[in-house]
Design an enzyme around this catalytic site. Sequence first.
Site, short mmCIF file in Angstrom:
data_model
loop_
_atom_site.label_atom_id
_atom_site.label_comp_id
_atom_site.label_asym_id
_atom_site.label_seq_id
_atom_site.Cartn_x
_atom_site.Cartn_y
_atom_site.Cartn_z
N CYS A 85 0.80 -1.46 -0.08
CA CYS A 85 0.04 -0.01 -0.12
C CYS A 85 0.76 1.29 -0.12
CB CYS A 85 -1.07 0.10 1.09
SG CYS A 85 -2.30 -1.04 0.99
N HIS A 338 -9.16 4.58 -1.27
CA HIS A 338 -7.72 3.80 -1.12
C HIS A 338 -7.50 3.00 -2.47
CE1 HIS A 338 -4.00 2.10 0.20
NE2 HIS A 338 -4.48 1.09 0.81
N1 COA Z 1 -16.76 3.67 4.17
C1 COA Z 1 -17.83 4.40 4.36
N2 COA Z 1 -18.78 3.86 3.38
C2 COA Z 1 -18.80 2.64 2.64
C3 COA Z 1 -17.44 2.05 2.87
C4 COA Z 1 -16.29 2.59 3.80
N3 COA Z 1 -15.35 1.86 3.68
N4 COA Z 1 -17.48 0.88 1.96
C5 COA Z 1 -18.91 0.90 1.22
N5 COA Z 1 -19.46 1.95 1.96
C6 COA Z 1 -21.00 2.32 1.41
C7 COA Z 1 -21.17 2.48 0.04
O1 COA Z 1 -20.98 3.81 -0.45
C8 COA Z 1 -22.64 2.20 0.01
O2 COA Z 1 -23.34 3.08 0.42
P1 COA Z 1 -24.56 3.62 -0.44
O3 COA Z 1 -25.68 2.42 -0.27
O4 COA Z 1 -25.07 4.79 0.14
O5 COA Z 1 -24.45 3.80 -1.74
C9 COA Z 1 -22.65 1.11 1.04
O6 COA Z 1 -21.52 1.42 1.87
C10 COA Z 1 -22.55 -0.16 0.47
O7 COA Z 1 -21.48 -0.37 -0.35
P2 COA Z 1 -20.64 -1.59 -0.84
O8 COA Z 1 -19.64 -1.24 -1.74
O9 COA Z 1 -21.53 -2.71 -1.30
O10 COA Z 1 -20.02 -2.11 0.65
P3 COA Z 1 -19.16 -3.34 0.91
O11 COA Z 1 -19.87 -4.03 1.99
O12 COA Z 1 -19.02 -4.13 -0.38
O13 COA Z 1 -17.83 -2.92 1.29
C11 COA Z 1 -16.29 -2.90 3.18
C12 COA Z 1 -17.59 -2.37 2.60
C13 COA Z 1 -15.95 -2.46 4.47
C14 COA Z 1 -15.90 -4.21 2.87
C15 COA Z 1 -15.09 -2.11 2.11
O14 COA Z 1 -15.26 -0.87 2.05
C16 COA Z 1 -13.60 -2.63 2.56
O15 COA Z 1 -13.30 -3.93 2.23
N6 COA Z 1 -12.82 -1.81 2.93
C17 COA Z 1 -11.32 -2.23 3.36
C18 COA Z 1 -10.59 -2.11 2.01
C19 COA Z 1 -9.28 -2.79 2.36
O16 COA Z 1 -9.20 -3.65 3.21
N7 COA Z 1 -8.36 -1.99 2.05
C20 COA Z 1 -6.85 -2.57 2.28
C21 COA Z 1 -6.45 -1.53 3.43
S1 COA Z 1 -4.84 -2.13 4.15
#
Ligand code: COA
Length: 391
Positions: A85, A338
């Site tokens: 990252c 990210h």
């Molecule tokens: N923060 C805030 N809102 C988020 C979000 C986040 N991280 N991720 C998704 N949302 C919102 C979307 O905008 C959407 O909103 P809406 O319904 O108003 O349009 C809703 O949540 C659903 O989105 P979706 O893409 O289906 O969410 P998801 O459940 O597939 O993903 C996570 C959520 C937490 C799993 C995903 O954001 C994630 O994996 N984050 C971590 C990424 C990571 O690990 N990166 C490496 C770092 S080292």
Amino acid sequence: MASKGICDRVAIVGMGCTRFGEHWDRSAADLLVDAAQEAYASAGVEADQVDAYWLGTMGSGISGLTAAEPLKIQYKPVTRLENMCATGSEAIRNAAYAVASGAYDLVVAMGVEKLKDSGYSGLVGNAPPGDGTESGMTAPANFSLLAPAYAEKYGVELETLRDVLSKIAYKNHYNGARNQKAQFQREVPLDVINASPKVAGMLGIMDCSGVSDGAAAAVICRAEDAHKYNAKPIFIKALSFVAGPAEGAKRQDYDFTTFPEVVASAKDAYEQAGIEDPREQISMAEVHDCFTPTELVLMEDLGFSPRGKAWQDTLDGRFDLKGAQPVNPDGGLKSFGHPIGASGLRMMYEMWLQLRGEAGERQIDSPKLGLTHNLGGGPGRAVSFVSVVGL
Ligand code: COA
């Protein structure tokens, strides 16, 4: 560890950054072109003037051709690199050192990642299977370890710690709501953050960074040439990068309240920049808030808060946009998103805007020194990058 550094020898004279988020109608190539063109325009240069390129991407392409083809680069060096990252920051570091060496006059560092089409998520491990000897934790599970470790070591009630993590998410969404390039541009009320569905340990969706597409780019030259290109360049004071020995999963006594890699890279960067008191001397920072407890721990590892006190500083508003030491004024990974290879350059883009007084509603009052911190890997198995930049 001692690196000599390149304090005030190299400048950034132009930057570009796409909006981060869901770009279903744009390829990685399209995003790179958008970021590069904005960077060229802000430096007032034509592509022909650039001598060499460094492209950071974790998985959105291999080799220099990933950039050479869309940017129509005419038989010039293009290096593709990856360091988890911290990939985008590595592009800056390598490009800056090449300029400092005298090998090139004008170079571009850029980063791109296209994650949404791949189905990438913090919930599933979609990397190829390993040899069975490595732990198979997801990123949220890995970083969730920081929270209970911190609570126990410093005697913070879990309910209070929940308030601290929610404050970090609230702050970064508040900042991102003031940023037209952020993935999530809405403030999120504390009760929504507290009630967000759990992902791992104490962490809910609102404690996680977004999964995003995006690209960013910087035009870099030697300090003495900077004013040829831009009336208000920013100057590199320090660039530090370290890889740790990855002992977290091997040692029973591993301390999950700190990243030794971050401590080492911060110490090195502060020595390069001549910083003795980062709490007082660093005006603002973009840090790797991949998950809310990461930002908490980073405040101590970077020396912004004394050990065991970052939770209080966070609740007191020290790191708010109008606080004494704003952290993640652009919304951070939490709200800006990210796209892995682009994030380090996106952090620098905010420093570029803030130092030049171009951050609009998010503008911090007369910042002098800015810090970017980019982490790769996770607790116990990380690489860390720290830069210090200023006017
Ligand atoms: N923060 C805030 N809102 C988020 C979000 C986040 N991280 N991720 C998704 N949302 C919102 C979307 O905008 C959407 O909103 P809406 O319904 O108003 O349009 C809703 O949540 C659903 O989105 P979706 O893409 O289906 O969410 P998801 O459940 O597939 O993903 C996570 C959520 C937490 C799993 C995903 O954001 C994630 O994996 N984050 C971590 C990424 C990571 O690990 N990166 C490496 C770092 S080292």
